[in-house]
Design a protein around this motif. Structure first.
Motif, PDB file in Angstrom:
ATOM      1  N   ARG A 263       0.745  -1.094   0.016  1.00 29.36           N
ATOM      2  CA  ARG A 263       0.032   0.055  -0.027  1.00 29.36           C
ATOM      3  C   ARG A 263       1.030   1.290   0.135  1.00 29.36           C
ATOM      4  N   GLU A 264       2.250   1.114   0.337  1.00 28.85           N
ATOM      5  CA  GLU A 264       2.997   2.415   0.323  1.00 28.85           C
ATOM      6  C   GLU A 264       3.492   2.651  -1.275  1.00 28.85           C
ATOM      7  N   LEU A 265       2.996   1.690  -2.324  1.00 30.50           N
ATOM      8  CA  LEU A 265       3.573   1.535  -3.724  1.00 30.50           C
ATOM      9  C   LEU A 265       2.229   1.958  -4.415  1.00 30.50           C
ATOM     10  N   GLU A 266       1.081   1.670  -4.144  1.00 27.33           N
ATOM     11  CA  GLU A 266      -0.094   1.926  -4.808  1.00 27.33           C
ATOM     12  C   GLU A 266      -1.196   1.827  -4.008  1.00 27.33           C
ATOM     13  N   LEU A 267      -2.267   2.604  -4.336  1.00 29.40           N
ATOM     14  CA  LEU A 267      -3.580   2.649  -3.600  1.00 29.40           C
ATOM     15  C   LEU A 267      -4.515   1.986  -4.345  1.00 29.40           C
ATOM     16  N   PRO A 268      -5.477   1.041  -3.370  1.00 25.49           N
ATOM     17  CA  PRO A 268      -6.288   0.370  -3.943  1.00 25.49           C
ATOM     18  C   PRO A 268      -7.821   1.218  -4.314  1.00 25.49           C
TER      19      PRO A 268
END
Length: 301
Positions: free
Chosen positions: A215-220
């Motif tokens: 979640r630090e790389l991309e948001l759902p």
């Protein structure tokens, strides 16, 4: 606090069991902690290959043969390894199989397990918020287990840790060449820790363990979510259904991780990334295998 200590003990016992069962059989032979080779004891010379560390150039042989040669070294038998373990509030986060804090303890356990074989010594400095704690280096499995328990039971504290100051504790007082391991999510600005890390890499074999949550790389795309900064307590609501926002977030995260990777390369550090959604033990084994393969081909990283 008792609940936190009980959880830390369970996590540590499980990790030590996995490491003892799996790591011993997979990682055998001469080693320098998680970085097998090169040590400090002088060995034979061989011709330079692209990727070799120029600091190991053998100038007398190079002058005699008119071909560049490097001096090989033998793995140390009495190694002193130091861990800089970042346990700031940002490590108490995880949206997958583990918390980042769990992976930091796992990395410390793996390094300690490999280092203490053969009577080597391992010590640590731990950073939580504004507190920095030094734990002296001692030989033997019993002392290493005590060190790990002290790390695992370190209580979380609010506030942002000074990663640069934590790394600098490994530079003072000066020690003979050994293994230095920095375990962190490296979320603090690169400018605060890049210079101390470069200084550390000049004298020691350096391993950087980067702990990452997906979640630090991309948001759902899960609608409106409330995000809280664990180091400052600030909360911000985010509409994740906005594709532009998710794209900007992923782009900024990639730029941040690229800057971190660049700073680690600049410090001549071996870079191991552990993710909370991956098998950390398998990642460690693959990393060590890749390091050994690179060493046999004459490259250092």
């Amino acid at each position: 606090m008792e609940r936190q200590d009980a959880r830390a003990e369970v996590v540590l016992n499980r990790m030590q069991l996995l490491i003892t069962r799996k790591l011993d059989g997979l990682l055998q032979g001469d080693y320098l902690g998680l970085l097998p080779g090169p040590g400090t004891e002088a060995g034979e010379s061989r011709e330079y290959r692209p990727g070799d560390d120029v600091r190991r150039m053998d100038w007398p042989v190079t002058a005699r043969t008119t071909l560049p040669h490097v001096r090989q070294t033998v793995a140390d038998r009495e190694l002193e390894a130091w861990l800089a373990v970042d346990l700031s509030a940002s490590l108490d986060f995880g949206t997958a199989r583990y918390l980042k804090r769990d992976l930091a303890v796992a990395a410390a356990a793996a390094v300690s397990h490999l280092v203490v074989r053969g009577g080597n010594r391992v010590g640590a400095v731990v950073g939580t918020g504004s507190a920095l704690t030094r734990m002296p280096a001692r030989p033997g499995r019993k002392d290493a287990q005590g060190l790990l328990r002290a790390i695992a039971h370190t209580p979380p504290q609010p506030g942002r840790a000074d990663l640069g100051a934590l790394i600098d504790m490994l530079n003072r007082p000066p020690r003979r060449r050994g293994l230095a391991v920095v375990i962190s999510d490296f979320m603090t600005p690169v400018a605060q820790w890049a210079r101390p890390l470069r200084k550390l890499g000049v004298r020691h074999d350096l391993l950087a363990v980067e702990v990452v949550d997906p979640r630090e790389l991309e948001l759902p795309n899960v609608g409106v979510i409330a995000l809280v900064d664990p180091e400052t307590g600030r909360m911000h609501e985010v509409q994740t259904a906005d594709p532009k926002l998710r794209h900007r977030y992923a782009h900024a995260a990639a730029a941040q991780r690229g800057a971190i990777a660049g700073a680690l390369r600049g410090a001549n550090a071996a870079h191991l990334r552990l993710r909370t959604d991956s098998d950390w033990l398998l990642d460690i084994v693959r990393f060590v295998a890749a390091q050994r393969h690179a060493r046999t081909r004459g490259t250092t990283r």
